[in-house]
Enzyme design. Structure first.
Site, PDB file in Angstrom:
ATOM      1  N   GLY A  12      29.758  40.392  49.686  1.00  0.00           N
ATOM      2  CA  GLY A  12      31.000  40.542  50.443  1.00  0.00           C
ATOM      3  C   GLY A  12      31.918  39.341  50.345  1.00  0.00           C
ATOM      4  O   GLY A  12      31.526  38.256  49.880  1.00  0.00           O
ATOM      5  N   ASN A  13      33.153  39.542  50.744  1.00  0.00           N
ATOM      6  CA  ASN A  13      34.122  38.451  50.746  1.00  0.00           C
ATOM      7  C   ASN A  13      35.307  38.813  51.614  1.00  0.00           C
ATOM      8  O   ASN A  13      35.605  39.988  51.835  1.00  0.00           O
ATOM      9  CB  ASN A  13      34.561  38.097  49.309  1.00  0.00           C
ATOM     10  CG  ASN A  13      34.493  39.291  48.386  1.00  0.00           C
ATOM     11  OD1 ASN A  13      35.370  40.150  48.440  1.00  0.00           O
ATOM     12  ND2 ASN A  13      33.442  39.384  47.579  1.00  0.00           N
ATOM     13  N   THR A  28      32.294  31.734  46.404  1.00  0.00           N
ATOM     14  CA  THR A  28      31.344  32.514  45.623  1.00  0.00           C
ATOM     15  C   THR A  28      29.914  32.071  45.931  1.00  0.00           C
ATOM     16  O   THR A  28      29.685  30.927  46.339  1.00  0.00           O
ATOM     17  CB  THR A  28      31.655  32.348  44.108  1.00  0.00           C
ATOM     18  OG1 THR A  28      30.815  33.228  43.382  1.00  0.00           O
ATOM     19  CG2 THR A  28      31.430  30.926  43.621  1.00  0.00           C
ATOM     20  N   SER A  57      33.949  35.775  43.265  1.00  0.00           N
ATOM     21  CA  SER A  57      34.226  36.403  41.970  1.00  0.00           C
ATOM     22  C   SER A  57      35.005  37.709  42.148  1.00  0.00           C
ATOM     23  O   SER A  57      35.534  38.254  41.194  1.00  0.00           O
ATOM     24  CB  SER A  57      32.918  36.663  41.233  1.00  0.00           C
ATOM     25  OG  SER A  57      32.079  37.470  42.036  1.00  0.00           O
ATOM     26  N   GLU A  58      35.059  38.222  43.378  1.00  0.00           N
ATOM     27  CA  GLU A  58      35.803  39.463  43.656  1.00  0.00           C
ATOM     28  C   GLU A  58      37.237  39.188  44.088  1.00  0.00           C
ATOM     29  O   GLU A  58      37.923  40.089  44.573  1.00  0.00           O
ATOM     30  CB  GLU A  58      35.103  40.266  44.760  1.00  0.00           C
ATOM     31  CG  GLU A  58      33.740  40.821  44.380  1.00  0.00           C
ATOM     32  CD  GLU A  58      33.828  41.997  43.423  1.00  0.00           C
ATOM     33  OE1 GLU A  58      34.891  42.189  42.796  1.00  0.00           O
ATOM     34  OE2 GLU A  58      32.834  42.710  43.295  1.00  0.00           O
ATOM     35  N   HIS A  77      35.960  42.733  52.350  1.00  0.00           N
ATOM     36  CA  HIS A  77      35.114  43.559  51.479  1.00  0.00           C
ATOM     37  C   HIS A  77      33.647  43.343  51.852  1.00  0.00           C
ATOM     38  O   HIS A  77      33.200  42.207  51.989  1.00  0.00           O
ATOM     39  CB  HIS A  77      35.337  43.185  50.010  1.00  0.00           C
ATOM     40  CG  HIS A  77      34.220  43.654  49.126  1.00  0.00           C
ATOM     41  ND1 HIS A  77      33.864  44.990  49.033  1.00  0.00           N
ATOM     42  CD2 HIS A  77      33.366  42.989  48.318  1.00  0.00           C
ATOM     43  CE1 HIS A  77      32.838  45.111  48.202  1.00  0.00           C
ATOM     44  NE2 HIS A  77      32.509  43.907  47.757  1.00  0.00           N
ATOM     45  N   HIS A  79      29.467  45.584  52.152  1.00  0.00           N
ATOM     46  CA  HIS A  79      28.615  46.703  51.751  1.00  0.00           C
ATOM     47  C   HIS A  79      27.969  47.300  53.014  1.00  0.00           C
ATOM     48  O   HIS A  79      26.746  47.320  53.135  1.00  0.00           O
ATOM     49  CB  HIS A  79      27.525  46.242  50.780  1.00  0.00           C
ATOM     50  CG  HIS A  79      28.036  45.459  49.599  1.00  0.00           C
ATOM     51  ND1 HIS A  79      27.262  44.553  48.907  1.00  0.00           N
ATOM     52  CD2 HIS A  79      29.257  45.438  49.003  1.00  0.00           C
ATOM     53  CE1 HIS A  79      27.976  44.013  47.922  1.00  0.00           C
ATOM     54  NE2 HIS A  79      29.193  44.521  47.963  1.00  0.00           N
ATOM     55  N   HIS A 140      29.002  50.856  45.062  1.00  0.00           N
ATOM     56  CA  HIS A 140      29.246  49.443  45.349  1.00  0.00           C
ATOM     57  C   HIS A 140      29.422  49.198  46.852  1.00  0.00           C
ATOM     58  O   HIS A 140      28.501  48.723  47.512  1.00  0.00           O
ATOM     59  CB  HIS A 140      30.466  48.983  44.528  1.00  0.00           C
ATOM     60  CG  HIS A 140      30.805  47.552  44.721  1.00  0.00           C
ATOM     61  ND1 HIS A 140      31.770  46.896  43.976  1.00  0.00           N
ATOM     62  CD2 HIS A 140      30.349  46.626  45.596  1.00  0.00           C
ATOM     63  CE1 HIS A 140      31.868  45.645  44.372  1.00  0.00           C
ATOM     64  NE2 HIS A 140      31.021  45.452  45.351  1.00  0.00           N
TER      65      HIS A 140
HETATM   66 ZN   LIG Z   1      30.803  43.811  46.709  1.00  0.00          ZN
END
Ligand SMILES: [Zn+2]
Length: 249
Positions: A12-13, A28, A57-58, A77, A79, A140
């Site tokens: 996540g981010n 990251t 990285s997202e 973001h 999951h 994802h």
């Molecule tokens: Zn993800």
């Protein structure tokens, strides 16, 4: 997100766009549960580093959303298990089962699978970002965004809560959808009260097309994987035209 099990490990981010255009992003390869303020990366809108921390990285997914949606200032973001279960099952969260969700979130489409942190992912998301406030990413997870961090988070939480209720209702024998009439009233309330504007009538998935509430889509959306072999909807005019042509045969 970590405390609520929306992410584990370094999943996540989160990012926030500041008034001057700089972006604050989670770093990251860092667990969000153990992250501290001093680890936050700062970048410009092209993702170039403005401090010595490496952003997630997202980040490209976040930057895409900021580019497509000038009204958006924060992106979450994660999951979350129930929402991600929909994404893994190849399903959008697009059934009109909860009045509050129609008011505050709208439908959540499923973007096709793309390798994380590559252009495949952002290409799959791009056509959907404009008219939705949250997306599922196949196999994802989920992303939600809004005018500030709390709005982005609230939308992610609503997405997860809706997915959980949808799954539980299936266990109890299935959900009963709201009627077209009830949906239309909710759409009117959400626009009058400013929850969501008229641009949300252009959502690519869900009940708006089925109930003839959707506006004419300017962009042609890719078909949502969840709509495979399902329903085709026409405007009233198209249907009359089609029927009158059939009658001539
Ligand atoms: Zn993800």
């Amino acid at each position: 997100m970590y405390e609520r099990s929306y992410v584990v490990s370094s999943d996540g981010n989160v990012s926030v766009q500041l008034d001057d255009g700089r972006v604050l992003a989670t770093p990251t390869m860092t667990c969000k549960g153990r992250m501290t303020e001093d680890l936050i990366a700062i970048t410009d809108l092209d993702g170039r580093a403005l401090n010595d921390k490496r952003a997630s990285s997202e980040l490209a997914m976040h930057l895409l959303i900021y580019r497509e949606r000038p009204d958006v200032k924060a992106v979450c973001h994660a999951h979350p298990p129930h929402g991600t279960a929909f994404a893994v099952a190849g399903l959008a969260i697009d059934q009109p089962i909860l009045s509050e969700v129609i008011l505050t979130l709208g439908c959540v489409p499923l973007a096709e699978y793309g390798t994380p942190s590559t252009q495949e992912l952002t290409d799959a998301m791009r056509p959907l970002v404009k008219h939705h406030n949250a997306l599922l990413m196949a196999n994802h997870g989920a992303v939600a965004y809004g005018g500030d961090l709390w709005q982005a988070w609230d939308r992610l939480e609503t997405l997860e809560h809706t997915a959980k209720i949808a799954i539980l209702s299936r266990v109890l024998g299935g959900s009963r959808n709201l009627s077209p009439d009830a949906i239309e009233k909710l759409i009117n309330v959400r626009e009058a009260s400013g929850y969501l504007g008229e641009s949300a009538r252009c959502q690519a998935c869900g009940y708006l097309h089925e109930n003839n509430i959707a506006c004419d889509l300017e962009d042609s959306y890719p078909a949502s994987p969840s709509s495979n072999g399902a329903k085709i909807s026409f405007t009233r005019e198209e249907l009359i035209e089609l029927l009158s042509q059939a009658a001539k045969l």
